[in-house]
Design a protein around this motif. Structure first.
Motif, PDB file in Angstrom:
ATOM      1  N   ALA A   1      18.492  45.148  49.491  1.00 23.81           N
ATOM      2  CA  ALA A   1      19.528  44.446  48.721  1.00 23.81           C
ATOM      3  C   ALA A   1      18.977  43.126  48.171  1.00 23.81           C
ATOM      4  N   CYS A   2      18.208  42.412  48.997  1.00 24.90           N
ATOM      5  CA  CYS A   2      17.623  41.128  48.560  1.00 24.90           C
ATOM      6  C   CYS A   2      16.657  41.338  47.402  1.00 24.90           C
TER       7      CYS A   2
ATOM      8  N   SER B   1      16.733  43.850  45.234  1.00 22.35           N
ATOM      9  CA  SER B   1      17.513  44.174  44.040  1.00 22.35           C
ATOM     10  C   SER B   1      18.078  42.910  43.403  1.00 22.35           C
TER      11      SER B   1
ATOM     12  N   ALA C   1      12.680  53.260  49.494  1.00 22.76           N
ATOM     13  CA  ALA C   1      13.645  54.352  49.299  1.00 22.76           C
ATOM     14  C   ALA C   1      14.907  53.864  48.601  1.00 22.76           C
ATOM     15  N   ARG C   2      15.279  52.572  48.853  1.00 21.69           N
ATOM     16  CA  ARG C   2      16.601  52.105  48.440  1.00 21.69           C
ATOM     17  C   ARG C   2      16.585  51.193  47.212  1.00 21.69           C
ATOM     18  N   SER C   3      15.442  51.029  46.539  1.00 19.31           N
ATOM     19  CA  SER C   3      15.410  50.113  45.403  1.00 19.31           C
ATOM     20  C   SER C   3      15.158  50.873  44.111  1.00 19.31           C
ATOM     21  N   LEU C   4      15.558  50.283  43.004  1.00 17.43           N
ATOM     22  CA  LEU C   4      15.264  50.870  41.705  1.00 17.43           C
ATOM     23  C   LEU C   4      13.764  50.724  41.429  1.00 17.43           C
TER      24      LEU C   4
ATOM     25  N   LEU D   1      12.067  49.785  38.908  1.00 19.03           N
ATOM     26  CA  LEU D   1      11.657  48.553  38.228  1.00 19.03           C
ATOM     27  C   LEU D   1      11.459  47.408  39.210  1.00 19.03           C
TER      28      LEU D   1
ATOM     29  N   GLN E   1       8.078  48.383  41.463  1.00 17.89           N
ATOM     30  CA  GLN E   1       6.797  48.904  40.943  1.00 17.89           C
ATOM     31  C   GLN E   1       5.647  47.924  41.159  1.00 17.89           C
TER      32      GLN E   1
ATOM     33  N   ILE F   1      22.651  48.668  44.998  1.00 19.68           N
ATOM     34  CA  ILE F   1      22.611  48.307  46.415  1.00 19.68           C
ATOM     35  C   ILE F   1      23.503  49.291  47.168  1.00 19.68           C
TER      36      ILE F   1
ATOM     37  N   LEU G   1      22.553  35.218  50.888  1.00 20.57           N
ATOM     38  CA  LEU G   1      21.184  35.015  50.422  1.00 20.57           C
ATOM     39  C   LEU G   1      21.072  33.824  49.475  1.00 20.57           C
TER      40      LEU G   1
END
Lengths: 398, 398
Positions: free
Chosen positions: A316-317, A319, A349-352, A354, A357, B244, B320
């Motif tokens: 989450a951070c 993103s 696993a949980r991030s887009l 972009l 990368q 998220i 955050l």
């Protein structure tokens, strides 16, 4: 920081000129004139001011195309010293550094932060004065002090705000108490994790503009570097990720009074508790790390799972902030690949695509020094700002 | 932005002086000399340069203590104009503004972003030229263009990066294409939500240094203002909170290919889908808002629950970033208190007291204008930077 140094309406401009020289590269007066567009006479006057204050010094001659070769000038980091102070719940580390954050003298000792600001800060001042002498310098050379505290700090005033593990420090005038004991040196105060982020950034990753430093120890916290600078948020509480909710942990009580906080499932304290329930001998995060290093499978599994829980929150951070680097520090990070592997597993696993990368996730390079390096960097930044340099030169003239 | 404006080694310093005048307050040459510490002769030369470029103008006389009263000078926002462009998936909004972001002419029209960059940007340039004429200005007065796009943008180059809803725009040279059509004006490009954050900040909350703007529409995204400036992260993807993970939604597929994303449970698209399953007639977020406003209980309940899901993610963002303000915009925010109430409920329950004691959560004040105001602000900031002003003055002399 405007409340620390008084801005004089007619500043000399020498402080601004000095910023060009902070990188340590020698430059001629002609170089400085070309870089600033200022007249040679102005440059000469400002160079003289900075030289007389000892902040710069001649650094040899530049090559010449004919005639007398011009003199170059360079920053003298040894001109002054700062005191860096890293206070934990039960442990203090102090160092005297030069203006390039090179450690000249250092020491550490057990303390009890619970003894309160008067006793602890008097002890800090006493040991600080000893270290200044040990570094072969006088108190007059000490221009500022950087202090890291294990709790939330209002950076503008340097006062702790409702710090959970050091309640007697609430709203304490850390600046005033310490400055009075240390010859009036300016005192800057921040949360310890913010200073770890700053220390890691300056010492190991100075070219990374967007990074997140995560401390996994008894508690869990983070410090944010964004566009190359530490970001503290509105109340200085930015980075406080230890109490973000972890999915699936809704039944785990946290010492903050809420349920399912990250700290309640993935901190050194939580890991030690979990391993004790499994019959292992672990009082704190350091013991957990020792078990992992000794090859204990249950400890390795628990740390890897803590990594996954951390990974959920860090995804989450990532993103939200889109850093190019996440650095994991604190004692639990010393468990090595188990923790990082769990973190990476979930973050990727949980991030887009972009956001990940170009994302690196690594353990701290600066390790136990990181808090001291950050405290030194904060203190140095304060005294080398254009406004502070001008004030220093003004004070010499007056 | 250094790749847009070439920094000349000998800059005049007039650009720096101009920053003092950007607030619009009239000042005398003596005021400017006192504020900068520069010689009167230097000030006089720089004031003359800025006047000849039309950026400042005499603004009456100051009161005098005897003798001829001195002239004051003030910023002339009408000196130049910028074009602000807000492109959505199916809709475009354009405005010509002055250098204080006051709208001089504006227009909107349906477009299809899927037509690709050549067709869309040609259309934008054509309508932009018309609006410049409508504002009574010439193309020579147009100094820059700010463009918001509905997808991730690498801000340094202005190129979209793998934009999911506009695949034909991937890596398109938006700057080059548009600049060529608009007399060589500098073109700045950013993600639409970043520009909404900037627009809201400048127009409604200029004194708030730490805020988060959240757009809840077909998709969900956010823009971060930290220490008074928009923060874009390492790849320009900061604020991308739509994917998220939301606890308890692990079985809901998202169009990104992952499960349980915030967008899959709380966006206008997700809400419309949910209400259709309940037999209601809702094609998109606007229909959901209409149902809520008409008093439909199921729609109100669904929006409130979406607010709670958003609140879970925003609680983590608040921990955050520690902002003092969260602004909710986008079409779904127009459902009014239902959404905000759900958000507040969870954010206040799930955050540490320090992070929320001064936190406000409000709906957007700038509403549908917000993207245009942000695009204008970005374009204006670019042309009024010290470097850009100096380059402009240099070009006039050369």
């Amino acid at each position: 920081m405007q409340d620390v140094v008084k801005l004089t309406p007619r500043h000399s401009g020498a402080g601004e000129l000095f910023q060009l020289l902070r990188d340590g590269r020698p430059r001629t007066r002609a170089d400085l004139a070309a870089a600033t567009g200022q007249a040679r006479s102005t440059i000469t006057a400002r160079v003289d001011q900075l030289m007389s204050a000892g902040l710069i010094a001649p650094a040899g001659e530049a090559s010449s195309t004919g005639g007398r070769p011009p003199t170059t000038f360079a920053f003298q980091p040894s001109a002054r010293v700062v005191l860096a102070v890293d206070l934990g719940a039960t442990h203090a580390r102090l160092a005297v550094t030069d203006l390039a954050s090179v450690v000249l003298a250092e020491g550490e000792a057990p303390i009890a932060i619970a003894d309160g600001p008067d006793a602890v800060l008097r002890w800090v001042a006493e040991h600080g004065r000893k270290l200044v002498a040990e570094a072969g310098r006088s108190l007059g050379d000490l221009v500022s002090v950087g202090v890291g505290l294990p709790g939330p700090v209002e950076h503008a005033t340097g006062r702790p705000i409702n710090p959970p593990i050091m309640p007697t420090w609430d709203d304490a005038d850390v600046r005033g108490l310490l400055s009075a004991e240390l010859g009036g040196a300016d005192v800057l105060v921040d949360n310890d994790v913010n200073l770890m982020a700053l220390g890691e950034h300056r010492s190991a990753f100075p070219d990374v503009d967007d990074m997140l430093f995560v401390k996994v120890a008894t508690g869990i916290g983070s410090g944010i570097i964004s566009d190359g600078r530490l970001r503290r948020g509105a109340q200085g509480a930015a980075g406080d990720i230890g109490h973000i909710a972890v999915p699936g942990a809704e039944d785990v009580p946290c010492r903050c009074g809420n349920l399912g906080c990250l700290e309640a499932v993935a901190s050194g304290r939580a890991l030690a508790e979990e391993l004790r329930r499994e019959g292992l001998d672990a009082a704190d995060g350091a013991d957990v790390v020792a078990l992992v290093r000794a090859g204990d499978l249950a400890a390795g599994r628990a740390v890897r799972q803590a990594g996954r829980e951390l990974g959920g929150v860090l995804a989450a951070c990532v993103s939200l902030l889109n850093p190019s680097l996440v650095v994991i520090g604190g004692v639990v990070a010393e468990a090595g690949e188990h923790l990082i592997a769990g973190i990476r597993e979930v973050v990727y696993a949980r991030s887009l695509p972009l956001a990940t990368q170009h994302l690196r996730i690594v353990t701290s390079q600066a390790r136990s020094e990181v808090g001291i390096l950050g405290a030194s960097a904060m203190a140095v930044d304060h005294v080398l700002s254009p406004v502070a340099i001008d004030a220093l030169l003004e004070a010499r003239i007056a």
